[in-house]
Scaffold this motif. Sequence first.
Motif, short mmCIF file in Angstrom:
data_model
loop_
_atom_site.label_atom_id
_atom_site.label_comp_id
_atom_site.label_asym_id
_atom_site.label_seq_id
_atom_site.Cartn_x
_atom_site.Cartn_y
_atom_site.Cartn_z
N GLU A 175 0.82 -1.21 0.00
CA GLU A 175 0.00 0.00 0.00
C GLU A 175 0.86 1.26 0.00
OE1 GLU A 175 -3.67 -1.87 2.67
OE2 GLU A 175 -2.34 -0.35 3.52
N ALA A 176 0.35 2.31 -0.64
CA ALA A 176 1.04 3.61 -0.63
C ALA A 176 0.02 4.70 -0.98
CB ALA A 176 2.20 3.63 -1.62
N ARG A 177 0.39 5.94 -0.65
CA ARG A 177 -0.47 7.09 -0.96
C ARG A 177 0.37 8.23 -1.54
NH1 ARG A 177 -2.57 4.53 3.41
NH2 ARG A 177 -4.85 4.25 3.47
N PRO A 178 1.07 7.99 -2.66
CA PRO A 178 1.94 9.04 -3.22
C PRO A 178 1.15 10.29 -3.62
CG PRO A 178 2.46 6.90 -4.16
CD PRO A 178 1.17 6.75 -3.42
N TYR A 179 0.12 10.14 -4.46
CA TYR A 179 -0.75 11.26 -4.84
C TYR A 179 -1.97 10.69 -5.55
CZ TYR A 179 1.97 10.56 -9.16
OH TYR A 179 2.60 10.02 -10.24
N PRO A 180 -3.11 11.38 -5.48
CA PRO A 180 -4.33 10.88 -6.12
C PRO A 180 -4.33 11.13 -7.62
CG PRO A 180 -4.76 12.99 -5.07
CD PRO A 180 -3.34 12.62 -4.71
N VAL A 181 -5.31 10.55 -8.28
CA VAL A 181 -5.48 10.71 -9.72
C VAL A 181 -6.22 12.02 -9.99
CG1 VAL A 181 -6.61 9.77 -11.78
CG2 VAL A 181 -5.52 8.23 -10.13
N GLU A 182 -5.73 12.79 -10.96
CA GLU A 182 -6.40 14.01 -11.38
C GLU A 182 -7.31 13.69 -12.57
OE1 GLU A 182 -3.83 17.29 -12.18
OE2 GLU A 182 -2.51 16.83 -10.47
N ILE A 183 -8.57 14.13 -12.49
CA ILE A 183 -9.52 13.89 -13.58
C ILE A 183 -9.03 14.57 -14.85
CG2 ILE A 183 -11.89 14.22 -14.36
CD1 ILE A 183 -12.77 14.27 -11.47
N GLY A 184 -9.03 13.84 -15.95
CA GLY A 184 -8.69 14.39 -17.24
C GLY A 184 -7.20 14.48 -17.54
N ARG A 185 -6.36 14.16 -16.58
CA ARG A 185 -4.92 14.21 -16.82
C ARG A 185 -4.44 12.89 -17.40
NH1 ARG A 185 -0.07 15.31 -12.34
NH2 ARG A 185 1.65 14.56 -13.67
N THR A 186 -3.59 12.97 -18.43
CA THR A 186 -3.02 11.78 -19.04
C THR A 186 -1.72 11.43 -18.34
OG1 THR A 186 -4.03 12.22 -21.19
CG2 THR A 186 -2.13 10.73 -21.15
N TYR A 187 -1.64 10.18 -17.86
CA TYR A 187 -0.43 9.68 -17.18
C TYR A 187 0.26 8.66 -18.09
CZ TYR A 187 -2.52 11.58 -12.89
OH TYR A 187 -3.08 12.40 -11.94
N HIS A 188 1.57 8.59 -17.97
CA HIS A 188 2.33 7.57 -18.69
C HIS A 188 2.85 6.55 -17.67
CE1 HIS A 188 4.68 5.75 -21.89
NE2 HIS A 188 5.69 5.66 -21.03
N TRP A 189 2.38 5.32 -17.79
CA TRP A 189 2.77 4.24 -16.88
C TRP A 189 3.90 3.42 -17.51
CZ3 TRP A 189 -1.10 0.94 -13.70
CH2 TRP A 189 -1.95 1.78 -12.94
N ARG A 190 4.79 2.96 -16.63
CA ARG A 190 5.76 1.94 -17.00
C ARG A 190 5.79 0.90 -15.89
NH1 ARG A 190 10.56 0.96 -20.09
NH2 ARG A 190 12.07 -0.33 -18.96
N ILE A 191 5.53 -0.35 -16.25
CA ILE A 191 5.60 -1.47 -15.32
C ILE A 191 6.70 -2.39 -15.83
CG2 ILE A 191 4.33 -3.35 -14.22
CD1 ILE A 191 1.74 -1.97 -15.28
N GLU A 192 7.64 -2.74 -14.99
CA GLU A 192 8.69 -3.65 -15.43
C GLU A 192 9.03 -4.64 -14.32
OE1 GLU A 192 13.02 -1.88 -14.43
OE2 GLU A 192 12.07 -0.91 -16.15
N ARG A 193 9.48 -5.81 -14.76
CA ARG A 193 9.97 -6.79 -13.81
C ARG A 193 11.33 -7.30 -14.27
NH1 ARG A 193 6.88 -12.25 -11.93
NH2 ARG A 193 7.38 -12.94 -14.05
N ARG A 194 12.27 -7.28 -13.32
CA ARG A 194 13.59 -7.87 -13.52
C ARG A 194 13.80 -8.84 -12.37
NH1 ARG A 194 16.82 -4.80 -17.17
NH2 ARG A 194 15.94 -2.74 -17.65
#
Length: 284
Positions: A216-235
Motif C-alpha cells: 500500500e502507498a499514498r503518493p498522490y491521487p489521480v487528477e480527472i482528465g490528466r493523461t499519465y504515462h505508466w511503465r511497469i517492469e519486472r527484472r
Amino acid sequence: MGQARRKEKNLETREPQAPTADGAPAADAEARVAWKKPEGLSRRGWAVLAAVILAIQFPLIHYALFRGEPATTATVPYSQDFSDPSVVQRDFFSTGGHWRVVEGQLLSPGVKNNPLWLQAKLPRDVAVEFDVRSQSPEGDIKAEIFGDGSDHASGYILIHGGWNNSLSIIARLDEHGAPLEALQREARRVAERNGGKGSGLVETGVFRKDTHMRVEARPYPVEIGRTYHWRIERRGSLLRWSIDGKPFMEFDDPLPLEGKGHDRFGFSSWEAQLFFDNLTIEPL
C-alpha cells in the motif's frame, strides 16, 4: 321478508358442533388432523433435481475444469496505438465489460473487474508502457500483469487512486489481501516463537506461493482528465512501477508469479471511465 324469516329459522334450528377436548370446534380439529407436513423429495426427486442443476451449470463446470491455455494472437515485442477499432477483437480477450475503441483510444467504461487481456505471452523480464486518462472522480486506474489471461486477480494488480482515490496498491492475487506490513509483523512473531531462527517471510511459512497480499502507498491521487504515462517492469523478482518517468511503487516478490498461468497483461477498471493508449511491451 320470506327469505329473512327462512334464514332466522335455519339459524335457530342449526345444531351447534360439540367442542373437542381442547375447547376448539370440531371442524377446526378435523382440519388440523387432516393437514400433514409435506414429505421431502424422494430419492428419484433428488436425482432429477441434481440432473437439472448439473445440466444448467455444465458449461461453467466444463470451462473451469477443462479450459485450455488462452489463445495467442500477438507476440512480444508488441505496440498498439488503437487507431484500428478491430484490434480489440483481434488481439485481446475479455469476459465482459464492452471494451471498445473510441476516437483512437481504448475505452474502459467501468468494466467491473473484467480485464481486457492481451493475447500474447509475456517473458519473465519485461517492460510494459502505456498512456492512461481517468474521466471519473474516483480515479481508479487499474492494470493487471502476469495473470492467466482470463480471470481477474490471477496475477499482480496495480491500482492508482483506488477506494475513492485514497489509496494506491500493488496487489498479489487479491486486491483486498493482507498488507505486506501485516505479514512482516506476523513473520517476526513466528521467528520470536522459534527462538529467532528463520525470520524471513518464506522461512517462517507466513508467505507461500498462493499468498494473497498487497503493498500500500499514498503518493498522490489521480487528477480527472490528466493523461499519465505508466511503465511497469519486472527484472528477476522485483516489480517496479513508475508514472511519468518517476518511481511510484515497487514490490520484491519472494516467490514471483511466473510461467503458465502467470504470463499475460491486461487493462482493467472497476467503475471509473478510463481511456488507454499507446501500449508498448518489450522484453528486458
